[in-house]
Design an enzyme around this catalytic site. Structure first.
Site, PDB file in Angstrom:
ATOM      1  N   HIS A  21     -39.663 -52.872  36.173  1.00 46.04           N
ATOM      2  CA  HIS A  21     -38.937 -52.931  37.438  1.00 46.04           C
ATOM      3  C   HIS A  21     -39.200 -54.299  38.041  1.00 46.04           C
ATOM      4  O   HIS A  21     -40.342 -54.611  38.389  1.00 46.04           O
ATOM      5  CB  HIS A  21     -39.409 -51.826  38.372  1.00 46.04           C
ATOM      6  CG  HIS A  21     -39.192 -50.447  37.839  1.00 46.04           C
ATOM      7  ND1 HIS A  21     -38.044 -49.734  38.084  1.00 46.04           N
ATOM      8  CD2 HIS A  21     -39.980 -49.655  37.050  1.00 46.04           C
ATOM      9  CE1 HIS A  21     -38.124 -48.556  37.479  1.00 46.04           C
ATOM     10  NE2 HIS A  21     -39.289 -48.493  36.838  1.00 46.04           N
ATOM     11  N   HIS A 209     -35.591 -42.202  33.841  1.00 48.70           N
ATOM     12  CA  HIS A 209     -36.991 -41.779  33.922  1.00 48.70           C
ATOM     13  C   HIS A 209     -37.029 -40.251  33.789  1.00 48.70           C
ATOM     14  O   HIS A 209     -36.325 -39.542  34.523  1.00 48.70           O
ATOM     15  CB  HIS A 209     -37.583 -42.168  35.272  1.00 48.70           C
ATOM     16  CG  HIS A 209     -37.892 -43.631  35.406  1.00 48.70           C
ATOM     17  ND1 HIS A 209     -36.998 -44.617  35.069  1.00 48.70           N
ATOM     18  CD2 HIS A 209     -39.009 -44.265  35.855  1.00 48.70           C
ATOM     19  CE1 HIS A 209     -37.548 -45.804  35.294  1.00 48.70           C
ATOM     20  NE2 HIS A 209     -38.759 -45.625  35.775  1.00 48.70           N
ATOM     21  N   GLU A 212     -42.285 -38.150  33.462  1.00 44.09           N
ATOM     22  CA  GLU A 212     -43.426 -38.921  33.959  1.00 44.09           C
ATOM     23  C   GLU A 212     -44.283 -37.975  34.799  1.00 44.09           C
ATOM     24  O   GLU A 212     -45.340 -37.525  34.377  1.00 44.09           O
ATOM     25  CB  GLU A 212     -42.956 -40.111  34.791  1.00 44.09           C
ATOM     26  CG  GLU A 212     -44.100 -40.951  35.353  1.00 44.09           C
ATOM     27  CD  GLU A 212     -43.639 -42.030  36.317  1.00 44.09           C
ATOM     28  OE1 GLU A 212     -44.449 -42.919  36.621  1.00 44.09           O
ATOM     29  OE2 GLU A 212     -42.478 -41.991  36.780  1.00 44.09           O
ATOM     30  N   ASP A 290     -44.078 -51.575  33.396  1.00 46.78           N
ATOM     31  CA  ASP A 290     -43.596 -50.785  34.528  1.00 46.78           C
ATOM     32  C   ASP A 290     -43.523 -51.621  35.816  1.00 46.78           C
ATOM     33  O   ASP A 290     -42.552 -52.303  36.060  1.00 46.78           O
ATOM     34  CB  ASP A 290     -44.462 -49.543  34.707  1.00 46.78           C
ATOM     35  CG  ASP A 290     -43.753 -48.419  35.469  1.00 46.78           C
ATOM     36  OD1 ASP A 290     -42.589 -48.600  35.858  1.00 46.78           O
ATOM     37  OD2 ASP A 290     -44.365 -47.359  35.663  1.00 46.78           O
ATOM     38  N   ASP A 291     -44.562 -51.560  36.648  1.00 46.02           N
ATOM     39  CA  ASP A 291     -44.624 -52.298  37.919  1.00 46.02           C
ATOM     40  C   ASP A 291     -45.951 -53.060  37.970  1.00 46.02           C
ATOM     41  O   ASP A 291     -46.848 -52.721  38.751  1.00 46.02           O
ATOM     42  CB  ASP A 291     -44.531 -51.333  39.102  1.00 46.02           C
ATOM     43  CG  ASP A 291     -43.242 -50.549  39.101  1.00 46.02           C
ATOM     44  OD1 ASP A 291     -42.228 -51.095  39.578  1.00 46.02           O
ATOM     45  OD2 ASP A 291     -43.228 -49.398  38.630  1.00 46.02           O
TER      46      ASP A 291
END
Length: 358
Positions: A21, A209, A212, A290-291
């Site tokens: 992201h 997504h 998760e 991811d982040d």
């Protein structure tokens, strides 16, 4: 970084990042810099915003996905101009290139920016500038994937999808696919069936997504209701042997984010991420960050190293993971062939090196 014998090998692998992201690569240093430049007042009632160090420390104490998202949306409030988005993306591309990323398919959240008055054309201008620089300065190929926020009404997603400038970016190939992110619990994938049907009509790539924090049933739902090409996270696929066998048979790629799963309390330790189970079952997956700015600055190589230290994978297993990532990418066939050539040469040379040293 890991201290294993294979660390130089891991560094040299031609990596593809599929689950990044771009707003999640906003480091505290850039966040504070852009806030000052754009006269953005950060929350005064939260001591985390007293300094960069305080904010970084708060990032180490996330209790859940929603706790993280609270800070994630505050952070993106400092992104205002095309130059801001270009700087954000370029800082990620530079870090990624240093850790062996050859190709990156990055997520962005158009709804989150449109809701606060930032135009879609602003995003596109900034990202286009950074992508051009990444190609010509770093030799990195990149693609854009627009993610829709599942905590907002599906009608909002459809409205944004149908905006003329958004449709134009899809038809022109500026954005090659759509995804589904944000809070997973209580927002099953089938709620967005109409959105994904429109994406299918435009021949866009589709991912979401699933699995998760949500149950394995969300993975099945995403596959059946949305017709996705990839599964983002897919952590709980391991809970259903039958579905795992089906995903393996189809060759559907999972975009795993191991360190993210630990930080957001999806698993207790990295050893709980089903890396070995997926390898043994023939499930294809890539490893992603991811982040990273919110998860201890752990970019893709940190994830590779953590997996190696935990699971002690062989060169052949890493070849399988890396090749799955390349083959599961949405770039051109020629670009895939180029990366596979680099991978094959690297593996050949390392096998020779290990035989000589044995």
């Amino acid at each position: 970084m890991c201290k294993t014998l294979l660390h130089p090998f891991l560094e040299s692998l031609p990596k593809c990042e599929h689950h990044l992201h771009i707003e999640g690569s906003l480091e505290p240093s850039l966040l504070f810099e852009l806030a000052a430049k754009n006269n953005i007042v950060l929350p005064q009632d939260d001591e985390a915003f007293e300094s960069q160090d305080a904010l970084q420390a708060r990032y180490k104490r996330f209790t859940s996905l929603d706790d993280f998202l609270h800070y994630y949306y505050i952070g993106m409030s400092v992104l205002i101009t095309p130059e801001d988005f270009a700087q954000l993306a370029m800082e990620y591309f530079q870090k990624a290139a240093k850790t062996g990323v050859y190709h990156a398919e990055i997520f962005f959240d158009p709804q989150a920016h449109l809701e606060r008055g930032v135009s879609y054309s602003t995003l596109m201008e900034g990202f286009t500038t950074a992508r051009y620089r990444a190609q010509h300065e770093l030799g990195m190929t990149t693609l854009l994937v627009s993610c829709f926020l599942r905590h907002l009404p599906p009608t909002n997603s459809i409205s944004v999808f149908n905006q003329p400038d958004v449709l134009k970016s899809y038809r022109a190939g500026q954005v090659v696919g759509i995804g589904l992110d944000s809070s997973e619990k209580d927002f099953p994938p089938h709620l967005f069936k109409d959105l994904y049907a429109m994406a299918t009509t435009l021949k866009l790539r589709r991912t979401a997504h699933a699995g998760e924090e949500g149950p394995v049933e969300y993975i099945r739902d995403a596959l059946e209701s949305l017709g996705i090409d990839r599964i983002d996270h897919g952590l709980h696929l391991a809970d259903d042997e039958e579905l795992m066998a089906l995903v393996a048979k189809r060759g559907t790629l999972l975009t795993l984010c191991p360190l993210s799963n630990v930080v957001l309390k999806c698993v207790e330790t990295l050893s709980d991420v089903p890396i070995r189970k997926f390898l043994d079952a023939g499930v294809k997956f890539s490893i992603n960050s991811d982040d990273p700015a919110y998860f201890g600055g752990n970019y893709i190589l940190d994830n590779y190293c953590a997996v190696q230290e935990t699971f002690d994978l062989s060169i052949d297993e890493w070849k399988t993971i890396c090749r799955s990532g390349i083959e599961g990418s949405w770039c051109t066939t020629s670009r895939k062939a180029e990366m596979i050539g680099v991978l094959d040469d690297l593996v050949y040379n390392w096998r020779r090196k290990l035989r000589v040293s044995a």
